[in-house]
Write an enzyme that holds these catalytic residues in place. Structure first.
Site, PDB file in Angstrom:
ATOM      1  N   GLY A 221     -12.145 -37.675 -30.646  1.00  0.00           N
ATOM      2  CA  GLY A 221     -13.212 -38.645 -30.426  1.00  0.00           C
ATOM      3  C   GLY A 221     -12.813 -40.035 -30.874  1.00  0.00           C
ATOM      4  CG  MET A 223      -6.862 -41.665 -36.138  1.00  0.00           C
ATOM      5  SD  MET A 223      -7.438 -40.487 -37.386  1.00  0.00           S
ATOM      6  CE  MET A 223      -6.815 -41.267 -38.879  1.00  0.00           C
ATOM      7  CD  GLU A 224     -10.396 -42.274 -40.014  1.00  0.00           C
ATOM      8  OE1 GLU A 224     -10.184 -41.542 -41.003  1.00  0.00           O
ATOM      9  OE2 GLU A 224     -10.727 -41.819 -38.898  1.00  0.00           O
ATOM     10  CG  ASN A 225      -4.987 -44.986 -36.479  1.00  0.00           C
ATOM     11  OD1 ASN A 225      -4.627 -44.134 -37.282  1.00  0.00           O
ATOM     12  ND2 ASN A 225      -5.112 -44.732 -35.180  1.00  0.00           N
ATOM     13  CG  HIS A 248     -17.935 -41.927 -38.233  1.00  0.00           C
ATOM     14  ND1 HIS A 248     -18.623 -41.235 -39.196  1.00  0.00           N
ATOM     15  CD2 HIS A 248     -16.650 -41.481 -38.311  1.00  0.00           C
ATOM     16  CE1 HIS A 248     -17.804 -40.410 -39.830  1.00  0.00           C
ATOM     17  NE2 HIS A 248     -16.594 -40.548 -39.299  1.00  0.00           N
ATOM     18  CD  GLU A 249     -13.965 -43.286 -35.856  1.00  0.00           C
ATOM     19  OE1 GLU A 249     -13.143 -43.317 -36.799  1.00  0.00           O
ATOM     20  OE2 GLU A 249     -14.437 -42.228 -35.419  1.00  0.00           O
ATOM     21  CG  HIS A 252     -13.495 -43.691 -41.625  1.00  0.00           C
ATOM     22  ND1 HIS A 252     -13.440 -42.886 -42.739  1.00  0.00           N
ATOM     23  CD2 HIS A 252     -13.832 -42.880 -40.578  1.00  0.00           C
ATOM     24  CE1 HIS A 252     -13.726 -41.634 -42.394  1.00  0.00           C
ATOM     25  NE2 HIS A 252     -13.972 -41.613 -41.100  1.00  0.00           N
ATOM     26  CD  GLU A 271     -14.486 -38.248 -42.073  1.00  0.00           C
ATOM     27  OE1 GLU A 271     -15.526 -38.819 -41.705  1.00  0.00           O
ATOM     28  OE2 GLU A 271     -13.353 -38.546 -41.642  1.00  0.00           O
ATOM     29  CG  ASP A 329      -5.181 -31.401 -38.911  1.00  0.00           C
ATOM     30  OD1 ASP A 329      -5.874 -32.177 -39.598  1.00  0.00           O
ATOM     31  OD2 ASP A 329      -4.228 -31.779 -38.221  1.00  0.00           O
ATOM     32  CE1 TYR A 337     -16.333 -36.458 -39.936  1.00  0.00           C
ATOM     33  CE2 TYR A 337     -15.556 -34.255 -40.472  1.00  0.00           C
ATOM     34  CZ  TYR A 337     -15.329 -35.508 -39.944  1.00  0.00           C
ATOM     35  OH  TYR A 337     -14.109 -35.816 -39.419  1.00  0.00           O
TER      36      TYR A 337
END
Length: 565
Positions: A221, A223-225, A248-249, A252, A271, A329, A337
């Protein structure tokens, strides 16, 4: 197949590597299958000549290197992209996958700065999760991350991508065929969320906040890089109805990227706090009722997860023991969450004043920024910040002990009050009841105007319809005709649920919508919910498996009982 890069940038196929022991010409490569482990790295041997000290003769010398192979370095064929013209490469580091991308301490407990120089072919662009980047001659890109981050947040993309500004410190990146849609969807949106986040949690320290819309085969969905969030193109609904998903991202940026869990066994520190931050921003922007409605959806997912696994499953606690050799993972689920959110909400409940708890969150971020911490650090600081609560012994209230929250599996001991969401839930529930009746009261149905309902209210309505399905004969067909906002939506959350309703009610006339959804935008959540409900014959006919990420191909085939790729 698995691909590796030679020093010259040539792509070599691991399937063609010669077996160990075969004579090799100078400069050739060999691939040795290593023991499967975390990161799925293969061992690569590079053969080069050297002179033996005693004889001066030339002998072969093997130097070990790590190959770049899926899933951490993902190679997409043109068919797996939106444009269908050029290949694409991206990395996915979380949780412990970047060890096969570059040598590193692949643990969230270690943070560091980095720089990188990436040369790519003409017609391609490289981007990374970095605070600065510069394009030099020969299509070479130089990147620098000036803030310390853990290894899993380093990310690289190479593809046919372009950008467009959408705010004073934000731009969207996408393939050329998606860039206009991306700009339209997020122009002016990101800055509003960033400003609210800064008001609540303190300065945004990463400089830019850019979003990269990945190819349709991207199997996540988001990824908060840092500086460059990766997201699924499913968020491009065409009407901004999914724009708030990015909150949400963005959250982070403070919780996860700035203050990081030191161990994947305490993933809730990333999370749980991010879910709380997301819902604080959402409350400021959209109001408490809508945020409570979204949170109720999350609670339902937690309930579904715990019903499936059993509440006493060891993964249903906040402090998880991850044994050596286990991929973090494989412990992923809703608990960090939503149960984590409940624990943070409980801490806010103990404080009893939202403004004071917001001030605590700012102090927490300021105290631990650029650090990796444990739950003991977090809770110790909480009691230090609120000495009156420490004096009351709030950490050991029977039934709500902090130790119980962390180390006992099960349903959260405390649930935040979501009753403000009832003003949005009740109309959706009542409308679903009308549509589930044997005899439709069209006068009452037409009196309800859903045009002003936002995404999660529509989602809640469709979830109610799904629970009541199959509906009486003909009702879903009439519902489809009456609500084109739902049955013809481009919003992936609505399309997903409509596809489930179509299947559960055997509405064969709209099976084509299910196929179109899966073929056009392979959303991660769709691959969980839709194929398992769809008749195999319907799924299999013309199913474009080649357009999916290999992990997703295997997942779908597992659902359908077919052999893996």
């Amino acid at each position: 197949g698995e691909e590796i890069l030679s020093p010259t940038g040539d792509v070599l196929d691991g399937r063609d590597a010669e077996p160990r022991g075969t004579p090799r010409p100078e400069g050739t490569w060999g691939l040795v299958q290593g023991t499967p482990g975390l990161g799925w790295a293969e061992h690569l041997w590079v053969w080069s000549p050297f002179a033996a000290p005693s004889t001066g003769s030339s002998r072969g010398r093997a130097a070990p290197h790590w190959a770049l192979v899926p899933p951490q370095v993902c190679w997409l064929s043109p068919e797996q992209t939106a444009g269908k013209q050029k290949p694409y490469m991206y990395t996915q580091g979380q949780a412990v996958l970047n060890r096969s991308f570059f040598p590193c301490f692949d643990t969230p407990s270690v943070k560091f700065t980095y720089s990188a120089t990436v040369k790519v072919p003409e017609g391609f662009t490289a981007v990374m999760s970095a605070t600065s980047w510069e394009k030099q001659k020969d299509n070479t890109f130089v990147f620098k991350m000036s803030q310390p981050i853990p290894s899993y947040l380093i990310a690289l993309v190479v593809g046919d991508i372009v950008s467009a500004d959408v705010g004073p410190r934000s731009r969207v990146w996408a393939e050329p065929c998606l860039i206009e849609a991306a700009k339209k969807e997020y122009d002016g949106v990101i800055e509003e969320f960033l400003v609210v986040g800064e008001k609540l949690f303190g300065p945004y320290v990463w400089g830019r906040y850019d979003i990269l819309f990945m190819p349709p085969s991207f199997p996540f969905g988001g990824m908060e890089n840092p500086c460059l969030t990766f997201v699924t193109p499913c968020l491009l609904a065409g009407d901004r109805s999914l724009a708030d998903v990015i909150i949400h991202e963005i959250s982070h940026s403070w919780f996860g990227n700035l203050v990081t869990n030191a161990s994947w066994g305490e993933f809730w520190l990333n999370e749980g706090f991010t879910m709380y931050a997301q819902r604080r921003i959402s409350t400021e922007v959209y109001g408490l009722p809508y945020t409570c409605l979204e949170a109720a959806t999350g609670r339902a997912l937690l309930r579904q997860h715990m019903d499936a696994t059993g509440e006493d499953h060891p993964l249903n606690k906040l402090r998880v023991v991850i044994e050596p050799g286990i991929n973090p993972d494989d412990t992923y689920n809703e608990t960090p969450y939503e149960k984590g959110y409940c624990f943070v909400s409980y801490l806010a409940h103990l404080v009893g004043n939202q403004s004071k708890f917001d001030a605590f969150l700012q102090a927490y971020v300021n105290r631990f920024k650029f650090q990796s911490i444990t739950a003991d650090d977090t809770l110790g600081f909480f009691l230090e910040y609120f000495p009156e609560l420490k004096e009351k012994g709030v950490d050991s209230i029977p039934g709500f002990e902090f130790d119980r929250w962390l180390n006992t599996p099960g349903w959260p001991p405390y649930l935040p009050d979501l009753s403000p969401g009832q003003q949005l839930m009740r109309p959706a529930e009542e409308l679903a009841e009308l549509w589930a009746a044997d005899s439709l009261n069209m006068e009452a149905i037409e009196a309800v105007d859903i045009m002003g309902w936002r995404t999660y209210q529509l989602v809640y309505f469709l979830d109610q319809i799904l629970q009541k399905s199959p509906l009486p004969e003909g009702n879903v067909k009439r519902l489809s005709k009456m609500y084109p906002k739902i049955s013809k939506a481009q919003n992936a959350e609505l399309r997903l649920r409509w596809c489930q309703i179509v299947l559960k009610n055997n509405l064969e006339a709209e099976y084509s919508k299910v196929k179109d959804f899966l073929h056009s935008q392979v959303c991660p959540w769709a691959l969980v919910a839709v194929p398992s409900s769809m008749p195999v014959g319907e799924m299999g006919t013309g199913y474009k498996a080649f357009s999916l990420h290999v992990n997703v191909q295997n997942y779908v085939k597992k659902i359908l009982g077919l052999a893996e790729a």
